[in-house]
Design a protein around this motif. Sequence first.
Motif, short mmCIF file in Angstrom:
data_model
loop_
_atom_site.label_atom_id
_atom_site.label_comp_id
_atom_site.label_asym_id
_atom_site.label_seq_id
_atom_site.Cartn_x
_atom_site.Cartn_y
_atom_site.Cartn_z
N LYS A 148 0.82 -1.21 0.00
CA LYS A 148 0.00 0.00 0.00
C LYS A 148 0.86 1.26 0.00
O LYS A 148 0.52 2.26 -0.66
CB LYS A 148 -0.93 0.01 1.21
CG LYS A 148 -1.93 1.17 1.20
CD LYS A 148 -2.91 1.09 2.37
CE LYS A 148 -4.00 2.14 2.24
NZ LYS A 148 -3.50 3.51 2.07
N VAL A 149 1.96 1.23 0.73
CA VAL A 149 2.88 2.37 0.73
C VAL A 149 3.35 2.68 -0.69
O VAL A 149 3.34 3.83 -1.13
CB VAL A 149 4.09 2.09 1.64
CG1 VAL A 149 5.21 3.10 1.38
CG2 VAL A 149 3.69 2.14 3.11
N GLY A 158 8.68 6.74 -9.49
CA GLY A 158 9.24 5.40 -9.42
C GLY A 158 9.33 4.93 -7.98
O GLY A 158 9.20 5.73 -7.04
N ILE A 159 9.54 3.64 -7.82
CA ILE A 159 9.72 3.02 -6.51
C ILE A 159 11.06 2.32 -6.50
O ILE A 159 11.38 1.52 -7.40
CB ILE A 159 8.59 2.01 -6.21
CG1 ILE A 159 7.22 2.69 -6.21
CG2 ILE A 159 8.87 1.30 -4.88
CD1 ILE A 159 7.02 3.73 -5.14
N THR A 160 11.86 2.62 -5.48
CA THR A 160 13.16 1.98 -5.31
C THR A 160 13.16 1.09 -4.07
O THR A 160 12.60 1.48 -3.03
CB THR A 160 14.27 3.04 -5.16
OG1 THR A 160 14.44 3.73 -6.41
CG2 THR A 160 15.61 2.41 -4.76
N VAL A 161 13.77 -0.07 -4.19
CA VAL A 161 13.98 -0.96 -3.05
C VAL A 161 15.42 -1.43 -3.06
O VAL A 161 16.05 -1.53 -4.11
CB VAL A 161 13.03 -2.18 -3.06
CG1 VAL A 161 11.59 -1.75 -2.86
CG2 VAL A 161 13.18 -2.99 -4.34
N HIS A 162 15.94 -1.71 -1.88
CA HIS A 162 17.31 -2.20 -1.74
C HIS A 162 17.30 -3.39 -0.78
O HIS A 162 17.54 -3.24 0.42
CB HIS A 162 18.21 -1.09 -1.20
CG HIS A 162 19.67 -1.42 -1.20
ND1 HIS A 162 20.65 -0.49 -1.39
CD2 HIS A 162 20.32 -2.60 -1.02
CE1 HIS A 162 21.83 -1.08 -1.33
NE2 HIS A 162 21.66 -2.35 -1.09
N GLU A 164 2.98 6.30 -5.46
CA GLU A 164 2.70 6.54 -6.88
C GLU A 164 1.49 7.47 -7.03
O GLU A 164 1.51 8.41 -7.84
CB GLU A 164 2.46 5.23 -7.60
CG GLU A 164 3.71 4.37 -7.73
CD GLU A 164 3.46 3.08 -8.48
OE1 GLU A 164 4.30 2.71 -9.32
OE2 GLU A 164 2.41 2.44 -8.23
N THR A 165 0.45 7.21 -6.27
CA THR A 165 -0.74 8.06 -6.33
C THR A 165 -0.40 9.49 -5.96
O THR A 165 -0.94 10.45 -6.53
CB THR A 165 -1.82 7.53 -5.37
OG1 THR A 165 -2.20 6.21 -5.77
CG2 THR A 165 -3.05 8.42 -5.37
N PRO A 224 4.26 -6.81 -9.66
CA PRO A 224 3.02 -6.66 -10.45
C PRO A 224 2.18 -5.44 -10.05
O PRO A 224 1.25 -5.08 -10.77
CB PRO A 224 2.26 -7.95 -10.15
CG PRO A 224 2.78 -8.42 -8.84
CD PRO A 224 4.22 -8.01 -8.80
N LEU A 225 2.53 -4.80 -8.93
CA LEU A 225 1.73 -3.68 -8.45
C LEU A 225 2.31 -2.32 -8.80
O LEU A 225 1.58 -1.33 -8.87
CB LEU A 225 1.58 -3.78 -6.92
CG LEU A 225 0.88 -5.04 -6.40
CD1 LEU A 225 0.85 -5.02 -4.87
CD2 LEU A 225 -0.54 -5.15 -6.95
N VAL A 226 3.61 -2.24 -9.01
CA VAL A 226 4.26 -0.96 -9.32
C VAL A 226 3.94 -0.58 -10.77
O VAL A 226 4.23 -1.34 -11.70
CB VAL A 226 5.78 -1.04 -9.11
CG1 VAL A 226 6.46 0.25 -9.58
CG2 VAL A 226 6.09 -1.28 -7.63
N THR A 227 3.32 0.58 -10.94
CA THR A 227 2.92 1.02 -12.28
C THR A 227 3.87 2.06 -12.86
O THR A 227 3.78 2.41 -14.04
CB THR A 227 1.50 1.61 -12.24
OG1 THR A 227 1.48 2.74 -11.34
CG2 THR A 227 0.50 0.58 -11.75
N THR A 228 4.77 2.59 -12.04
CA THR A 228 5.79 3.52 -12.52
C THR A 228 7.08 2.72 -12.72
O THR A 228 7.04 1.53 -12.96
CB THR A 228 5.99 4.65 -11.49
OG1 THR A 228 6.33 4.08 -10.22
CG2 THR A 228 4.73 5.48 -11.35
#
Length: 243
Positions: free
Chosen positions: A27-28, A39-43, A33-34, A61-65
């Motif tokens: 959800k975060v 973009g979303i970054t993870v490490h 994105e909303t 499958p959830l990240v749209t950016t």
Amino acid sequence: MTKLSVNINKFATLRNARGGNLPDILKVAADCETFGADGITVHPRPDERHIRYRDVRELKPLVTTEFNIEGYPSKEFLDLVLEVKPEQCTLVPDPPGVLTSNTGWDTIQHQSFLKEVIGTLKAAGIRVSIFLNPEVDKVEGAKTAGADRIELYTGPYAEEYHNALTQPQNLALFNDYKNTAVKATEIGLDINAGHDLNLDNLRYFKLHIPQLKEVSIGHALVCDAIYFGLENTIQMYKRLLVD
């Protein structure tokens, strides 16, 4: 406009501190994105002290950016990236157990290793960025190894920024960033940046590195969100990145 990729590691750190699923990382990411994140970054790290490998698989499958996975290219990390196939993979030279990323690659010493890893990732259709100190002599090695982008390690810049407000000579360090960016652009590499960028120092960096394609910001953004709220904070950062 330079893109803002929100690093959500710290949200995972908060979740892991108590167990359970609060905050919900999926959800975060969707909310970021909303609220305007590009973009979303993870490490994910080997000890999974914040983002877990399972999180990465569930986020894809959830990240749209743009989805950016960064980390040290161990076998386990590369297997995960090749399975998930993000839009971008950022390679960092983190030794096991390091608290946070604290230096860039020596693209000369590690040339053959980087070339092999980058070749594998690009064969899978993944754009590759490599973490680099502001060192002009390391830029050519990034290109030769096959990288598409460099991510400038901005820790030293952030550390000196406040001193430089009263002692301008301290911003001589910034010439290294500008020169590295110019060299990268000349040889066809795009430029990202990240580490300790915040609401105070981001605008100066953006204005003086006009080639900047993307910044990845996590820790400072999450701290600011405690006071300003997540949606407002993301918009505050994006306003600093306008051309």
